[in-house]
Design a protein around this motif. Structure first.
Motif, PDB file in Angstrom:
ATOM      1  N   PRO A   1       0.845  -1.065   0.282  1.00 23.92           N
ATOM      2  CA  PRO A   1      -0.154   0.095  -0.674  1.00 23.92           C
ATOM      3  C   PRO A   1       0.691   1.494   0.061  1.00 23.92           C
ATOM      4  N   ALA A   2       1.777   1.281   0.827  1.00 22.58           N
ATOM      5  CA  ALA A   2       3.006   2.397   0.267  1.00 22.58           C
ATOM      6  C   ALA A   2       3.499   2.545  -0.848  1.00 22.58           C
ATOM      7  N   LEU A   3       3.815   1.694  -1.424  1.00 23.78           N
ATOM      8  CA  LEU A   3       4.020   1.703  -2.180  1.00 23.78           C
ATOM      9  C   LEU A   3       3.636   2.064  -3.300  1.00 23.78           C
ATOM     10  N   GLU A   4       2.312   2.019  -3.742  1.00 28.21           N
ATOM     11  CA  GLU A   4       1.228   2.105  -4.105  1.00 28.21           C
ATOM     12  C   GLU A   4       1.130   4.014  -4.441  1.00 28.21           C
ATOM     13  N   GLU A   5       0.533   4.043  -2.972  1.00 24.32           N
ATOM     14  CA  GLU A   5       0.995   6.266  -2.413  1.00 24.32           C
ATOM     15  C   GLU A   5       2.035   6.640  -3.145  1.00 24.32           C
ATOM     16  N   LEU A   6       3.358   5.636  -3.683  1.00 24.21           N
ATOM     17  CA  LEU A   6       4.076   6.737  -3.932  1.00 24.21           C
ATOM     18  C   LEU A   6       4.090   6.555  -5.186  1.00 24.21           C
ATOM     19  N   LEU A   7       3.437   5.786  -6.142  1.00 26.88           N
ATOM     20  CA  LEU A   7       3.321   5.338  -7.367  1.00 26.88           C
ATOM     21  C   LEU A   7       2.227   6.669  -7.186  1.00 26.88           C
ATOM     22  N   LEU A   8       1.740   6.682  -7.135  1.00 25.80           N
ATOM     23  CA  LEU A   8      -0.004   7.622  -7.232  1.00 25.80           C
ATOM     24  C   LEU A   8       0.714   9.423  -7.543  1.00 25.80           C
ATOM     25  N   ARG A   9       1.435   9.305  -6.337  1.00 27.86           N
ATOM     26  CA  ARG A   9       2.493  10.601  -5.888  1.00 27.86           C
ATOM     27  C   ARG A   9       2.822  11.044  -7.357  1.00 27.86           C
ATOM     28  N   VAL A  10       3.655  10.042  -7.961  1.00 30.18           N
ATOM     29  CA  VAL A  10       4.329  10.848  -8.138  1.00 30.18           C
ATOM     30  C   VAL A  10       3.909  10.701  -9.759  1.00 30.18           C
ATOM     31  N   SER A  11       2.920   9.711  -9.824  1.00 29.78           N
ATOM     32  CA  SER A  11       1.704  10.658 -11.707  1.00 29.78           C
ATOM     33  C   SER A  11       1.208  11.524 -11.414  1.00 29.78           C
ATOM     34  N   ARG A  12       0.676  11.772  -9.887  1.00 26.74           N
ATOM     35  CA  ARG A  12       0.089  13.247  -9.506  1.00 26.74           C
ATOM     36  C   ARG A  12       1.266  14.636 -10.263  1.00 26.74           C
ATOM     37  N   LEU A  13       2.246  14.349  -9.253  1.00 26.40           N
ATOM     38  CA  LEU A  13       3.413  14.761 -10.057  1.00 26.40           C
ATOM     39  C   LEU A  13       3.332  16.085 -12.017  1.00 26.40           C
ATOM     40  N   VAL A  14       3.473  14.679 -12.415  1.00 24.02           N
ATOM     41  CA  VAL A  14       3.529  14.890 -13.089  1.00 24.02           C
ATOM     42  C   VAL A  14       2.471  15.439 -14.021  1.00 24.02           C
ATOM     43  N   ASP A  15       1.451  14.781 -13.937  1.00 28.52           N
ATOM     44  CA  ASP A  15       0.249  15.077 -14.737  1.00 28.52           C
ATOM     45  C   ASP A  15      -0.032  16.838 -13.531  1.00 28.52           C
ATOM     46  N   ASP A  16       0.228  16.733 -13.498  1.00 23.02           N
ATOM     47  CA  ASP A  16       0.253  18.288 -12.627  1.00 23.02           C
ATOM     48  C   ASP A  16       1.242  19.281 -13.421  1.00 23.02           C
ATOM     49  N   HIS A  17       1.754  19.361 -13.619  1.00 22.32           N
ATOM     50  CA  HIS A  17       3.464  19.131 -14.389  1.00 22.32           C
ATOM     51  C   HIS A  17       3.928  19.158 -15.316  1.00 22.32           C
ATOM     52  N   PRO A  18       3.410  18.763 -16.441  1.00 23.03           N
ATOM     53  CA  PRO A  18       4.002  18.660 -17.391  1.00 23.03           C
ATOM     54  C   PRO A  18       5.577  19.400 -18.071  1.00 23.03           C
ATOM     55  N   GLU A  19       5.500  20.042 -16.984  1.00 25.20           N
ATOM     56  CA  GLU A  19       7.093  20.313 -17.712  1.00 25.20           C
ATOM     57  C   GLU A  19       8.450  19.390 -17.162  1.00 25.20           C
ATOM     58  N   VAL A  20       7.880  18.615 -15.872  1.00 25.35           N
ATOM     59  CA  VAL A  20       8.288  17.852 -15.336  1.00 25.35           C
ATOM     60  C   VAL A  20       8.304  16.279 -16.560  1.00 25.35           C
ATOM     61  N   VAL A  21       9.358  16.410 -17.428  1.00 26.74           N
ATOM     62  CA  VAL A  21       9.485  15.453 -18.730  1.00 26.74           C
ATOM     63  C   VAL A  21      10.054  14.342 -18.805  1.00 26.74           C
ATOM     64  N   ALA A  22      10.919  14.183 -16.946  1.00 20.74           N
ATOM     65  CA  ALA A  22      10.937  12.794 -16.743  1.00 20.74           C
ATOM     66  C   ALA A  22      11.433  12.689 -14.894  1.00 20.74           C
ATOM     67  N   VAL A  23      11.230  12.152 -14.862  1.00 20.96           N
ATOM     68  CA  VAL A  23      11.208  11.078 -13.147  1.00 20.96           C
ATOM     69  C   VAL A  23      11.682   9.892 -13.270  1.00 20.96           C
ATOM     70  N   THR A  24      12.512   9.598 -11.672  1.00 22.63           N
ATOM     71  CA  THR A  24      13.700   8.497 -11.939  1.00 22.63           C
ATOM     72  C   THR A  24      13.634   8.201 -10.389  1.00 22.63           C
ATOM     73  N   LEU A  25      12.818   7.441 -10.122  1.00 21.83           N
ATOM     74  CA  LEU A  25      12.918   7.351  -8.672  1.00 21.83           C
ATOM     75  C   LEU A  25      13.926   5.153  -8.104  1.00 21.83           C
ATOM     76  N   GLU A  26      14.954   5.467  -7.319  1.00 20.31           N
ATOM     77  CA  GLU A  26      16.317   4.412  -8.075  1.00 20.31           C
ATOM     78  C   GLU A  26      17.143   4.030  -6.564  1.00 20.31           C
ATOM     79  N   PRO A  27      17.484   3.465  -6.057  1.00 23.34           N
ATOM     80  CA  PRO A  27      16.225   2.199  -5.739  1.00 23.34           C
ATOM     81  C   PRO A  27      15.340   2.605  -4.481  1.00 23.34           C
ATOM     82  N   VAL A  28      14.246   2.344  -5.222  1.00 27.79           N
ATOM     83  CA  VAL A  28      12.644   2.643  -3.499  1.00 27.79           C
ATOM     84  C   VAL A  28      13.245   1.205  -3.277  1.00 27.79           C
TER      85      VAL A  28
END
Length: 1004
Positions: free
Chosen positions: A944-971
């Motif tokens: 569930p915590a992992l799914e929340e992280l995915l949703l937050r990253v999705s929101r960031l990219v969707d709200d701000h199309p200027e964010v053209v690439a995000v990489t979180l590694e490792p999680v």
């Protein structure tokens, strides 16, 4: 583009505002800015407007425009004063303009953000949706120029214009004063305005395709004076198919006294035809096509099928010739199939259109077929309708489109048509390229929610004739995104037909549980193994023994269908020694009658091709008792589709034995399926009233076929039992049906995009704006990355640089032990397997010792770039990425860190924005997902915590199309919580999004 007035009032002519649009009735128009060169056009346009429409525009009688009016309406600065015109044939049919105003209602300049808007539509073109299309375009222009609000004053009697504004879906305010209705509305797109725009787009594009497929009259241009040739052949195909409309043969070289060709009226030009022409099939050399297009446009032809080659497929000169062809046709409001097309077919009883190179009309049916390649298209038609060789197919085609170079009408347009076409139950598409993946995905999701959509997509480069935007996504990622949209993705055209015939009449399975029964133990076991391999849940096969009678099959199938623990049944059958056609017919009737009583479970047959079971199954369906009656003597489409000898997809001569069935290997290129002998699955049909003789070899002339049009909703007794020559083909088709049924169930509740109270969207926008002032492309530093992600509730563990052992010790004391020491050099980053990481360092002594080991192994610190980081709880290392692709849009990806995702490609993808259900399925869709859920006794981690992280990253990219690439590694996903140990973010101006702008056709 206008050339005499490239600059007007000091501002450059905005050529990017030019666009072609599809109107409500399916015709097209050109939208462009009005310039000083349009004075005569404007005057001519105004003279054709009725007095009533002029009164509604100016609130008073206004019979003609003064010279001052003409100057005002043609001189714009393209910022505060803008005028657009809709044109057909170069002449105005409608205009719209805005004038920026201030708070006092007087003309103003920026920063004033309100404008008055007014329309005028020629009476002959009212009701075609011209004003709605112009409103979309003028609103987009206004937003680009900093205008956020429109105001319009309309007379109460002008109900049509009031409806244009109120139906647009924008947030509105209405007031009434001094006998005038004042409408004010914000121009920011809303969910409703986007929905309205897309609904109008669907209706318009569907009607534009319907006009091509249901013409009342057809002219074939390029009909030879002697038999032979493409034009003469197409004319014969149209005539032999029994086309219900009017046919005309056209050739400028016809003698003036020639009246008929093959019984069809002959003309030297389309302009000589007395009466309307809805569709023209162009089969002349490329250099003669422009004259033919002009004649068609002047005569009012609605659409063209251009068979002529020599366009973009032939090189740069041909590509420019193709662009000019499209521009030329759109000038007259015509749409084009082609060029270099194979043609179109509509088997509906009221149309009987075969405007293609296919020498015979395929049988009517419920499958819509689209192929960009003519060779693949004829091979698909041949597979769907071939008889003999042990596999018989009786499911026919509703409509067929082969688009060739796809210069205008594309797969997206045809999808819009099939979406609400009552005559089409299943859509099969062979795509060599996807010109607008974002739109195709959107249309696919909507279509798949209503009817199955099966697609083969070529993995190679796009043909030269196709203008497609580049995508940086791998083919596998695009395939995964299509599956997410409900598309049934298969690898070969054999699998395309296999799946299509199953889905055409059999119900969708409720789950993966499969019953297997038959008279061959080995064939049953083979089917069982394939079910396991495809992820199905088969029950042990029921062996009826080789002595089983049709009654035994009937009882066994009836019991299996009545079993609540069974979702589908696969029947395996081998011929009995000495068994003849009577036995096959009895078995087929036994299976049909047993399946007739269970409408909710699919039945498939795997048979050996020594007997005539497949053909008997077909006959059993046709001779079953029906509730509807067909005209006496109807053949039900008994003639076979056979390409001419030597053409692509042609069958072997009748004297040769039929080819053996070939099973397509996983990963077989789509074209390989056409190069290998293969036979399509058979199907049991229950066409209303079709006589048993239809299963034989007697051919009925196409013009004599009078089969009734099938009802939009098939009667249960019209179900087909598809028969397959190999277990793997049957099971693969069933597996795809199971997955599609599951998608349909999940699509009914797609989930929601959750809101999080700690997200600072405004603060993130301000930070992004400030960072982008440095340049157009920017890779953020560590601190900036942490700051931006932190505004969306994503915390990144600090990693402090350690250029010396002393700096490492200071960093560790600052962070607190235990710590990790990592080398961040590019060749060592995220490669713990190379030894560039030391974990669980409990004190300074261990830290210094580890530092010395790393420098001794890999070189000096300036090459290693070591950092110190506080230890995170142990767990499973994963990777989260998001990228904005210029063609497909924003994509969120997830996989396990290391070899699983990098070497094996075990990565899952979803389109942004991701819903809570998407996030849940994303985590579970990778093959290594069991490692997250307690595989082999390990502790499950906090998904569930992992799914929340995915949703937050999705929101960031969707709200701000200027964010053209995000990489979180490792999680690191631990038993409780997640730890982001590394992150990178790239900012850039977002790629243009054509799915949120006004409706337009692809530009040429």
């Amino acid at each position: 583009m206008q050339t005499p007035a490239d600059r007007q009032d000091g501002h450059a002519y905005p050529s990017h505002w030019e666009a072609d649009v599809v109107l409500r009735d399916g015709g097209t128009a050109r939208v462009r800015p009005i310039t000083v060169d349009d004075a005569d056009r404007l005057v001519s346009f105004y003279e054709q407007v009725s007095d009533e429409s002029k009164y509604y525009r100016f609130f008073a009688p206004y019979p003609r425009l003064s010279a001052k009016d003409v100057h005002r309406f043609t001189h714009h600065d393209f910022v505060d004063r803008v005028g657009l015109a809709a044109t057909i044939g170069g002449e105005f049919i409608a205009t719209v303009r805005y004038d920026r105003i201030g708070a006092d209602g007087m003309p103003a300049s920026a920063p004033a953000d309100e404008a008055e808007v007014a329309f005028l539509v020629q009476d002959a073109h009212q009701g075609r949706g011209v004003a709605s299309a112009l409103l979309e375009h003028i609103a987009a222009v206004a937003r680009e120029r900093g205008i956020r609000r429109f105001a319009a004053e309309v007379l109460p009697a002008n109900s049509k214009m009031i409806k244009v504004f109120t139906d647009a879906g924008y947030t509105q305010q209405r007031s009434f004063e001094d006998g005038v209705v004042r409408l004010e509305f914000d121009l920011e797109p809303t969910d409703r305005s986007v929905a309205v725009q897309r609904a109008r787009e669907q209706r318009a594009e569907a009607r534009s395709v319907r006009r091509l497929l249901t013409p009342g009259s057809v002219a074939v241009i390029g009909v030879g004076r002697v038999p032979g040739g493409v034009g003469r052949g197409v004319l014969g195909n149209l005539r032999d198919a029994g086309f219900t409309g009017r046919l005309h043969a056209v050739n400028q070289a016809f003698p003036e006294d020639l009246k008929e060709v093959d019984g069809v009226p002959a003309h030297r030009s389309v302009r000589d035809i007395d009466g309307p022409v809805d569709l023209a099939v162009v089969a002349v050399p490329a250099e003669q096509v422009p004259d033919a297009v002009t004649d068609c446009g002047e005569h009012g032809v609605q659409g063209l099928v251009v068979l002529s080659a020599g366009y973009a497929e032939s090189g740069p000169d041909g590509r420019e010739r193709q662009r000019e062809l499209v521009r030329h046709a759109r000038t007259y409001g015509m749409r084009i199939i082609g060029p270099n097309a194979f043609g179109i077919i509509n088997t509906a009883d009221g149309v009987r259109l075969n405007a293609s190179l296919a020498p015979e009309m395929p049988r009517p049916g419920r499958i819509g077929l689209f192929a960009q390649s003519g060779a693949i298209g004829i091979a698909l038609l041949s597979r769907l309708h071939r008889r003999g060789g042990g596999v018989t197919g009786t499911t026919g085609v509703s409509t067929f489109v082969s688009s060739g170079n796809r210069a205008d009408v594309s797969g997206n347009d045809v999808l819009q048509y099939w979406y609400d076409d009552a005559e089409t139950d299943v859509v099969l598409m062979y795509l060599e390229s996807i010109g607008n993946p974002r739109k195709f995905t959107r249309l696919s999701r909507r279509t798949a929610a209503a009817k199955p959509l099966v697609v083969v997509q070529s993995a190679g480069s796009a043909p030269q004739g196709h203008a497609v935007r580049a995508t940086r996504l791998p083919h596998s990622t695009v395939s995964a995104l299509l599956r997410q949209a409900g598309v049934i993705r298969v690898d070969t055209i054999t699998e395309l037909v296999d799946a299509g015939l199953l889905l055409a009449r059999q119900p969708l399975p409720a789950g993966p549980r499969v019953a297997i029964l038959g008279n061959s133990e080995s064939l049953g076991l083979l089917t069982y193994d394939r079910c396991l391999a495809e992820g199905l849940r088969p029950a042990p096969p029921l062996d009826l023994t080789t002595m089983a009678t049709p009654a035994d099959f009937h009882r066994a199938l009836s019991r299996a269908l009545a079993d609540e623990s069974c979702d589908a049944v696969v029947v395996t059958a081998i011929p009995t020694i000495g068994e003849g056609a009577v036995g096959d017919a009895e078995l087929a009737e036994a299976l049909r009658s047993a399946a007739e009583g269970a409408h909710g479970k699919p039945v498939l047959v795997v048979h050996v091709e020594l007997g005539g079971l497949a053909e008997a199954l077909s006959a059993a369906g046709r001779t079953a008792p029906q509730t509807q009656v067909m005209a006496p003597g109807a053949s039900g489409g008994a003639h076979r589709f056979r390409p001419a000898p030597g053409e692509a997809g042609a069958e072997p001569p009748p004297t040769e034995p039929p080819p053996a069935a070939v099973t397509a290997r996983p990963g077989t290129p789509p074209t390989e399926a056409t190069a290998r002998p293969s036979t399509p699955p058979a199907a049991v049909t229950a066409r209303p009233g079709t006589p048993a003789s239809a299963a034989g070899a007697v051919r009925t002339p196409p013009a004599a076929v009078t089969e009734a049009v099938p009802p939009p909703t098939p009667h249960p007794c019209s179900r087909l039992i598809p028969a397959y020559p190999a277990a793997e083909r049957a099971v693969r088709a069933l597996s795809e049906a199971v997955k599609y049924a599951q998608w349909r169930r999940e699509a009914a509740d797609p989930g929601k995009v959750p809101e999080y109270d700690d997200i600072d969207e405004k603060g993130a926008a301000e930070l992004i704006g400030a960072l982008l002032e440095r340049g157009e492309g920017l890779n953020l530093g560590t601190e900036e990355t942490c700051a931006l992600l932190g505004r969306y509730g994503v915390a990144v563990h600090r990693a402090l640089p350690a250029p010396t052992p002393e700096a490492a010790a200071v960093a560790a004391r600052d962070l607190g032990y235990p710590v990790a020491l990592k080398a961040t050099a590019p060749h060592l980053r995220h490669r713990a397997d190379l030894g560039g990481v030391r974990l669980d360092l409990a004190d300074e002594e261990q830290l210094r010792r580890a530092y010395a080991e790393l420098t001794e192994l890999f070189g000096p610190p300036q090459e290693l770039r070591p950092v110190v980081q506080r230890m995170a709880p142990r767990g499973v290392d994963t990777v989260v990425r998001a990228v904005i692709d210029p063609a497909a849009g924003a994509v969120l990806s997830f996989g396990l860190a290391g070899a699983a995702s990098q070497l094996l490609g075990d990565t899952a993808h979803r389109l942004v924005p991701v819903t809570d259900r998407d996030a849940t399925s994303l985590v579970r869709s990778i093959r290594t997902a069991p490692l997250l859920f307690g595989w082999r006794g390990s502790a499950p981690v906090d998904t569930p915590a992992l799914e929340e992280l995915l949703l937050r990253v999705s929101r960031l990219v969707d709200d701000h199309p200027e964010v053209v690439a995000v990489t979180l590694e490792p999680v690191v996903v631990a038993r409780h919580g997640v730890s982001v140990l590394g992150a990178t973010v790239r900012l850039a101006p977002p790629p243009a999004r054509d799915d949120l702008g006004p409706r337009t056709l692809p530009a040429y």
